[in-house]
Design a protein around this motif. Structure first.
Motif, PDB file in Angstrom:
ATOM      1  N   SER A 171       0.528  -1.061   0.089  1.00 21.58           N
ATOM      2  CA  SER A 171       0.104  -0.219  -0.069  1.00 21.58           C
ATOM      3  C   SER A 171       0.308   1.046   0.052  1.00 21.58           C
ATOM      4  N   GLU A 172       2.294   1.172   0.482  1.00 24.35           N
ATOM      5  CA  GLU A 172       2.983   2.920   0.586  1.00 24.35           C
ATOM      6  C   GLU A 172       3.431   2.646  -1.479  1.00 24.35           C
ATOM      7  N   GLY A 173       2.752   4.085  -1.146  1.00 19.68           N
ATOM      8  CA  GLY A 173       2.740   5.379  -2.303  1.00 19.68           C
ATOM      9  C   GLY A 173       1.141   4.874  -3.240  1.00 19.68           C
ATOM     10  N   ILE A 174       0.453   4.664  -2.216  1.00 17.29           N
ATOM     11  CA  ILE A 174      -1.050   4.878  -2.503  1.00 17.29           C
ATOM     12  C   ILE A 174      -1.697   5.400  -1.268  1.00 17.29           C
ATOM     13  N   LEU A 175      -1.415   4.589  -0.389  1.00 14.88           N
ATOM     14  CA  LEU A 175      -2.152   4.610   0.470  1.00 14.88           C
ATOM     15  C   LEU A 175      -1.301   5.981   1.553  1.00 14.88           C
ATOM     16  N   GLN A 176      -1.963   6.924   2.590  1.00 10.53           N
ATOM     17  CA  GLN A 176      -0.881   7.643   3.090  1.00 10.53           C
ATOM     18  C   GLN A 176      -2.184   7.691   5.218  1.00 10.53           C
ATOM     19  N   ALA A 177      -0.194   8.186   5.820  1.00 13.28           N
ATOM     20  CA  ALA A 177      -1.103   7.927   7.680  1.00 13.28           C
ATOM     21  C   ALA A 177      -2.123   8.702   7.405  1.00 13.28           C
ATOM     22  N   THR A 198     -12.682 -10.148   3.590  1.00 12.88           N
ATOM     23  CA  THR A 198     -13.275  -9.681   2.206  1.00 12.88           C
ATOM     24  C   THR A 198     -11.949 -10.050   1.744  1.00 12.88           C
ATOM     25  N   LEU A 199     -10.293  -9.618   2.129  1.00 12.02           N
ATOM     26  CA  LEU A 199      -9.218  -9.683   1.743  1.00 12.02           C
ATOM     27  C   LEU A 199      -9.140 -11.313   1.431  1.00 12.02           C
ATOM     28  N   ALA A 200      -9.372 -11.602   2.522  1.00  5.92           N
ATOM     29  CA  ALA A 200      -8.921 -13.394   2.376  1.00  5.92           C
ATOM     30  C   ALA A 200      -9.746 -14.264   0.595  1.00  5.92           C
ATOM     31  N   ASP A 201     -11.259 -13.752   0.931  1.00  7.57           N
ATOM     32  CA  ASP A 201     -12.572 -14.146  -0.604  1.00  7.57           C
ATOM     33  C   ASP A 201     -12.103 -13.740  -1.534  1.00  7.57           C
ATOM     34  N   ALA A 202     -11.237 -13.070  -1.433  1.00  6.48           N
ATOM     35  CA  ALA A 202     -10.836 -12.287  -2.546  1.00  6.48           C
ATOM     36  C   ALA A 202      -9.809 -12.741  -3.443  1.00  6.48           C
ATOM     37  N   THR A 223      -3.272  -3.811  -4.459  1.00  7.71           N
ATOM     38  CA  THR A 223      -3.071  -5.330  -5.280  1.00  7.71           C
ATOM     39  C   THR A 223      -2.392  -5.682  -3.522  1.00  7.71           C
ATOM     40  N   PRO A 224      -3.799  -6.886  -2.748  1.00  6.30           N
ATOM     41  CA  PRO A 224      -2.101  -7.035  -1.112  1.00  6.30           C
ATOM     42  C   PRO A 224      -1.661  -8.222  -1.853  1.00  6.30           C
ATOM     43  N   GLY A 231      -2.066 -15.862   3.899  1.00  8.03           N
ATOM     44  CA  GLY A 231      -3.351 -14.857   3.630  1.00  8.03           C
ATOM     45  C   GLY A 231      -2.796 -13.397   2.700  1.00  8.03           C
ATOM     46  N   TYR A 232      -3.698 -13.265   2.870  1.00  9.22           N
ATOM     47  CA  TYR A 232      -2.994 -11.464   1.746  1.00  9.22           C
ATOM     48  C   TYR A 232      -3.160 -10.317   2.592  1.00  9.22           C
ATOM     49  N   GLN A 233      -2.552  -9.107   2.542  1.00 11.67           N
ATOM     50  CA  GLN A 233      -2.652  -8.021   3.429  1.00 11.67           C
ATOM     51  C   GLN A 233      -1.979  -6.690   2.378  1.00 11.67           C
ATOM     52  N   LEU A 234      -2.194  -6.168   2.746  1.00 11.63           N
ATOM     53  CA  LEU A 234      -2.672  -4.601   2.644  1.00 11.63           C
ATOM     54  C   LEU A 234      -1.040  -4.206   3.540  1.00 11.63           C
ATOM     55  N   GLY A 235      -0.691  -4.111   3.996  1.00 10.30           N
ATOM     56  CA  GLY A 235       0.780  -4.392   4.481  1.00 10.30           C
ATOM     57  C   GLY A 235       0.584  -3.127   5.334  1.00 10.30           C
ATOM     58  N   ILE A 236      -0.852  -2.493   5.984  1.00  6.21           N
ATOM     59  CA  ILE A 236      -0.287  -1.750   6.896  1.00  6.21           C
ATOM     60  C   ILE A 236      -0.820  -1.499   8.117  1.00  6.21           C
ATOM     61  N   VAL A 237      -0.544  -0.840   8.600  1.00  5.71           N
ATOM     62  CA  VAL A 237      -0.252  -1.261   9.884  1.00  5.71           C
ATOM     63  C   VAL A 237      -1.457  -0.143  10.683  1.00  5.71           C
TER      64      VAL A 237
END
Length: 364
Positions: A171-177, A198-202, A223-224, A231-237
């Motif tokens: 997500s870095e560069g797409i989402l912001q803190a 939802t991420l798992a189902d996708a 894209t996770p 599992g699938y992760q967005l990589g965000i805290v």
């Protein structure tokens, strides 16, 4: 009459001889070695020592005050004990230990010695540790309240926002803190469980996220990435902000970190429900918890097992992911139950509190 000679005190005179200068050098060297050896054991050692800490009954009192209080909702004073467990940590920013302390801890099976650099990044100060522990404790308390209310089917609202990014984040560069997450693939994000499922189902397909940034709504696509666990992760805290329908206060000073979450949640549930969850028996445990009720691993569980048994606990609730650290460290007289969720923990306490057999429950 002839007087006896006391040979133990008799010493004939001998001619005086000059003292060998080597004797003086050896005496000085020996004395210096003793001084240096004594100083060496008192020198600071680059280690952290973990020892069993005190336990606190989450359905009891601390310094004459209830550990958990609820305002604006009917409560039921419970009996029994649901102890959270702690680890006393010395060394590093908490105050350096010396070689003698380290040797003593190495010889004590109830304690653990860890290189300082594996616990604290270089430059970490005592203030840093206190601040991090305080933030983690506050977060764990809020998550525990949310998990307990979810278990009791009590409505509340949760808002998830981006607090930071994991290494190699998708997500870095797409989402912001500071971005607030509203929905994922059209599903309103009511809690972290909705996002995960939802991420798992996708199955790794790009996720469409509706967010609020600087007060404006927008949509982004991420894209996770698949984790090692599959599992699938967005990589965000994530950071959570809650709005609860009544006030729950957890009063506990001088204890920090996130590992009491599971026991806080159990204490809240027992306080909100009629009857005694424990059946009057003595439980202890540990584990982080999130708002969806997932129990996570913690550090120092071997020391917590010792502390629990020393306080009289019969049963210990251990996070499933800590089982590798539990095996071989269970004190005599303590029964360990493996838990993955808050539902698992409640089921275990209810079963054992009502006199059920521990053999039917998962263990490590």
């Amino acid at each position: 009459m002839t007087q006896p000679v006391h040979f133990e005190s008799y010493s004939p005179e001998e001619p005086t001889r000059p003292r060998d200068p080597r004797f003086r050098a050896m005496a000085i060297s020996g004395g210096l070695a003793v001084v240096l050896s004594a100083a060496a054991v008192l020198l600071p050692a680059p280690y952290v020592i973990e020892a069993p800490g005190p336990t606190f009954n989450t359905i009891g009192e601390v310094d004459g005050q209830p550990l958990i209080t609820v305002e604006g909702r009917e409560t039921f004073p419970p009996e029994g004990e649901l102890d959270l467990t702690t680890v006393f940590v010395s060394g590093g920013p908490n105050g350096q230990v010396n070689v003698l302390d380290t040797l003593r801890a190495w010889a004590d099976p109830a304690e653990n010695v860890v290189p300082e650099q594996l616990v604290y990044p270089e430059g970490t100060t005592s203030s840093d540790v206190q601040e991090q522990n305080a933030v983690a404790m506050t977060s764990s308390q809020e998550s525990a309240i949310a998990a307990a209310l979810s278990h009791e089917d009590i409505d509340f609202t949760e808002e998830l926002s981006v607090a930071g990014f994991a290494e190699d984040s998708a997500s870095e560069g797409i989402l912001q803190a500071g971005d607030v997450l509203r929905s994922v693939d059209g599903r309103r994000i009511e809690d972290i469980d909705v996002l995960r499922s939802t991420l798992a189902d996708a199955g790794g397909a790009p996720a469409e996220l509706a967010i609020v940034r600087d007060g404006a709504e927008r949509t982004v696509t991420v894209t996770p990435k698949e984790s090692e666990a599959g599992g699938y992760q967005l990589g965000i805290v994530l950071s959570s902000t809650f709005d609860f329908p009544f006030q729950v206060t957890i009063q506990l000073d001088n204890v920090g970190g996130p590992s009491a979450g599971t026991m806080f949640a159990l204490g809240i549930i027992d306080t909100l429900t009629e009857g005694d969850l424990t059946g009057g028996r003595h439980f202890a445990g540990t584990g982080t918890i999130d708002s969806a009720g997932a129990v996570g691993p913690i550090g120092g569980i071997a020391q917590k097992l010792v502390g629990a048994r020393s306080s009289g606990a019969e049963f210990f609730l251990a996070p499933a992911d800590n089982c590798g650290d539990v095996v071989g460290h269970i004190p005599d007289g303590l029964t360990v139950v493996r838990v993955e969720t808050l539902d698992d923990a409640v089921r275990a306490v209810e079963t054992l509190g009502s006199g059920g057999d521990a053999s039917g429950l998962p263990s490590c």
